[in-house]
Design a protein around this motif. Sequence first.
Motif, short mmCIF file in Angstrom:
data_model
loop_
_atom_site.label_atom_id
_atom_site.label_comp_id
_atom_site.label_asym_id
_atom_site.label_seq_id
_atom_site.Cartn_x
_atom_site.Cartn_y
_atom_site.Cartn_z
N ARG A 95 0.84 -1.19 0.00
CA ARG A 95 0.00 0.00 0.00
C ARG A 95 0.88 1.25 0.00
O ARG A 95 0.63 2.20 -0.72
CB ARG A 95 -0.94 -0.03 1.20
N CYS A 454 -10.81 8.78 3.30
CA CYS A 454 -9.87 7.96 2.53
C CYS A 454 -10.61 6.69 2.15
O CYS A 454 -11.29 6.08 2.97
CB CYS A 454 -8.62 7.63 3.33
N ILE A 455 -10.50 6.31 0.89
CA ILE A 455 -11.17 5.09 0.43
C ILE A 455 -10.19 4.15 -0.25
O ILE A 455 -10.58 3.28 -1.01
CB ILE A 455 -12.33 5.40 -0.55
N LEU A 456 -8.92 4.36 0.07
CA LEU A 456 -7.89 3.56 -0.57
C LEU A 456 -8.10 2.06 -0.34
O LEU A 456 -7.73 1.24 -1.15
CB LEU A 456 -6.53 3.98 -0.01
N CYS A 457 -8.69 1.71 0.80
CA CYS A 457 -8.81 0.29 1.14
C CYS A 457 -10.07 -0.35 0.58
O CYS A 457 -10.35 -1.51 0.87
CB CYS A 457 -8.73 0.08 2.64
N HIS A 464 -15.74 0.25 2.87
CA HIS A 464 -15.03 0.91 3.96
C HIS A 464 -14.68 2.36 3.62
O HIS A 464 -14.22 2.66 2.53
CB HIS A 464 -13.75 0.15 4.27
N CYS A 466 -12.71 5.65 5.58
CA CYS A 466 -12.06 6.25 6.74
C CYS A 466 -12.41 7.73 6.77
O CYS A 466 -12.35 8.40 5.74
CB CYS A 466 -10.54 6.12 6.65
N ILE A 468 -11.08 11.09 8.56
CA ILE A 468 -9.88 11.53 9.27
C ILE A 468 -10.10 12.94 9.79
O ILE A 468 -10.42 13.84 9.02
CB ILE A 468 -8.66 11.47 8.33
N ALA A 474 -6.18 8.59 10.84
CA ALA A 474 -6.64 7.39 10.13
C ALA A 474 -6.27 6.14 10.90
O ALA A 474 -5.22 6.08 11.53
CB ALA A 474 -6.03 7.34 8.75
N LEU A 475 -7.10 5.12 10.82
CA LEU A 475 -6.87 3.93 11.61
C LEU A 475 -5.61 3.18 11.23
O LEU A 475 -5.06 2.42 12.02
CB LEU A 475 -8.11 3.01 11.56
N CYS A 476 -5.09 3.42 10.03
CA CYS A 476 -3.86 2.75 9.64
C CYS A 476 -2.64 3.50 10.17
O CYS A 476 -1.51 3.04 10.04
CB CYS A 476 -3.75 2.64 8.13
N ILE A 479 -2.08 8.40 7.86
CA ILE A 479 -2.57 9.66 7.33
C ILE A 479 -3.20 10.50 8.44
O ILE A 479 -4.16 10.08 9.08
CB ILE A 479 -3.60 9.40 6.20
N CYS A 543 -11.33 -1.67 7.73
CA CYS A 543 -10.84 -2.42 6.57
C CYS A 543 -10.00 -3.55 7.12
O CYS A 543 -10.53 -4.46 7.73
CB CYS A 543 -10.04 -1.51 5.65
N CYS A 545 -6.43 -2.61 7.94
CA CYS A 545 -5.10 -2.04 8.17
C CYS A 545 -4.92 -1.32 9.48
O CYS A 545 -3.91 -0.65 9.67
CB CYS A 545 -4.72 -1.05 7.09
FE1 SF4 Z 1 -6.90 5.09 3.69
FE2 SF4 Z 1 -5.48 4.12 5.74
FE3 SF4 Z 1 -8.14 4.22 5.82
FE4 SF4 Z 1 -6.96 2.49 4.19
S1 SF4 Z 1 -6.87 2.51 6.42
S2 SF4 Z 1 -8.73 3.77 3.75
S3 SF4 Z 1 -5.15 3.67 3.58
S4 SF4 Z 1 -6.75 5.94 5.73
#
Ligand code: SF4
Length: 676
Positions: A95, A454-457, A464, A466, A468, A474-476, A479, A543, A545
Amino acid sequence: MTDIGIAVRNGREELARGMRALSGTLQHPETAYHLPIAFALTGIAVHDADGAREAYGKAGSHPLVASECLRAARIAVQGPEPSPYTGFVPDTVIRKLGYSLVDGSILGLALLTGTPDSPDAAAAIARELQEKYMLTFLAGSVVPVLQKAGVKVGLDYRLVPLGSTPDAGVHFADILTRVAMMFGGVAPGDAGRLVAYAKERARAFVVVFPGLSETEVALTDSLRDLGIPILAAGGYGGGDWIAVAAGQAVTRGMELRQIRVKVTAIPIPMACSPAFEGKSIRKEEMHVEFGGGRSPAFELLRMKPAAEVKDGLVRVIGPEIGEMQPGTAVPLGILVDVAGARMRKDFEPVLERRIHNFVNYGEGSWHVAQRNLIWVRLSRDAIARGLRMEHLGKLIQAKFRIDFPDLLDAVQVTLLTDREKVLAAEKEAEAVYAERDQRVLGMKDEDVDTFYSCILCQTFAPNHVCIITPQRPALCGAISWLDGKIACEIAPAGANQPVARGRVIDALRGEFEGVNEFVRKASHGEVSRCALYGIMEYPMTCCGCFECVAAVLPDVNGFMVVNREYTGDTPMGMTFSTLAGTIGGGAQTPGFAGISKGYILSERFLQAEGGSRRLVWMPRILREELGDRLRARLAAIGIPDLFDQIADEETAPTLEQLVEFLARVGHPAPGMSPLV
Ligand code: SF4
Ligand code: NI
């Protein structure tokens, strides 16, 4: 000379025999994509030999699927290879790499496999790939050959040693297929889309050295199905591989996949590439150093009115290299002034952090830490080739202009090396740092009316989203709100979008009309309410992460938080990975939340249910990592003793022991209102 046609035919047969004899369980660590090639091509989540054979059949006996399954089976029996070999690369790494592919700091991917005849030629290829912003993977004897030629390998050097045998090259394909699923919207099982995506988008090629076995030839050859050209640097004839002289391999591969180095060469006498970012300069290799507790040094980036910034101006005020005593520590102030119509004061600290990356891009310049804690070294080699302070300034200046073309209209750099001037300017810088700390520390969710999404996941957790906020990173953990804001500025159509907060529905729970609306749309109607600060009602989706899982322990009215690095058991009787498997995938699971480490320290940490007062258990490593920051946070809300009242795997491995422990230390949670 190996005949490719014959080798491919024999190799395929041997792979088929291997698949018939396959047994046992097959899995990779830390991925949501099972065996990714099989998953992408067939949609089948392979866990054992029978599943593997089913996928292999469905994929038309594809050598990539066979190689993936056979290698996974072998690793399951033999265990992973020792360092430096990475083996299977986890999703989190991919990622991050994906981001670099999108923002252009990686231009493409290359695989070097086999046994090079000439170590020097192989080293030259590796170096050329580094300088051309490629990320290179290595499989087989090319690894020790490069190491013997003095080339350092590792992700930091953008030369990733996948494995000691060429069959590890299959990971190159599993990375490409995961990139397609993560970033390309390719659904598992849609082989047609995958191939089309790879052919059109995958900026990748392979350079093959001699010595591959027949199965390895078959594996490598089948990469062509993904549109990846195979360039043979000696040793092979026939088939569809492209014979090249070693010196031409990189240029040819990049041409074939139309990878253009848009890197503007910075006119300084030092090579400059992200590939050098991970290097170090040891004391014996250094010419001079700055800071690191040995001399005063600091860096500061400030936004200025356009009239006060002369684009391209680089000044050195104080002694140049020639006037510095080799081997000594010299004072240094790095002042970067920027101007731009879209630039904002909030961005200053985020941009300032890039000085660190940029200085490390220089082959002979090294940088650690930030603000007035920086430590910089210049290598003797680089100085011998003509590097001067002025060039360091030029490097920083040029990189800011190249990397932020839309944000910055003008950048000027001043390097101070005069002791008195450094000390005076450092005083000013300290005032700026203090003011920033105040602003960022003090930045509350209610001070802003826009959050970021964020919708990268979504590629593997399709619903899912996120959200922020300044107080809920962000939970990962990757970010922050500021990062989201900058990402939006730089790429307005990207994965991070502004979310207008809108009317407050429930301030304590953190439920807002604008957020609900956004989440409803972005989750395709699946999730209609999202509480940012709670765990029991409408918690944010997960998600896969998250850095940590927070979970309610009803018997003690409290929360436990367990981090990804901790592999042991929890009082719930579940490990992190079991928990993660239960709550991931993009669903809301009341009683559970995927969170970042930073959020544990936030004023808004699960405040709907009482926040940190409910914190009853976390693994020792996590408590130690949060350490003083968590102590300070707890002291700030008037419960300084709580830090030592939080149990861990040693003081309370089971729920019964936890109940006893909390009673013994007088933890407030058991006396609070029931959570369920
Ligand atoms: Fe984006 Fe991180 Fe959330 Fe994935 S976990 S959607 S990379 S902010
Ligand atoms: Ni995720």
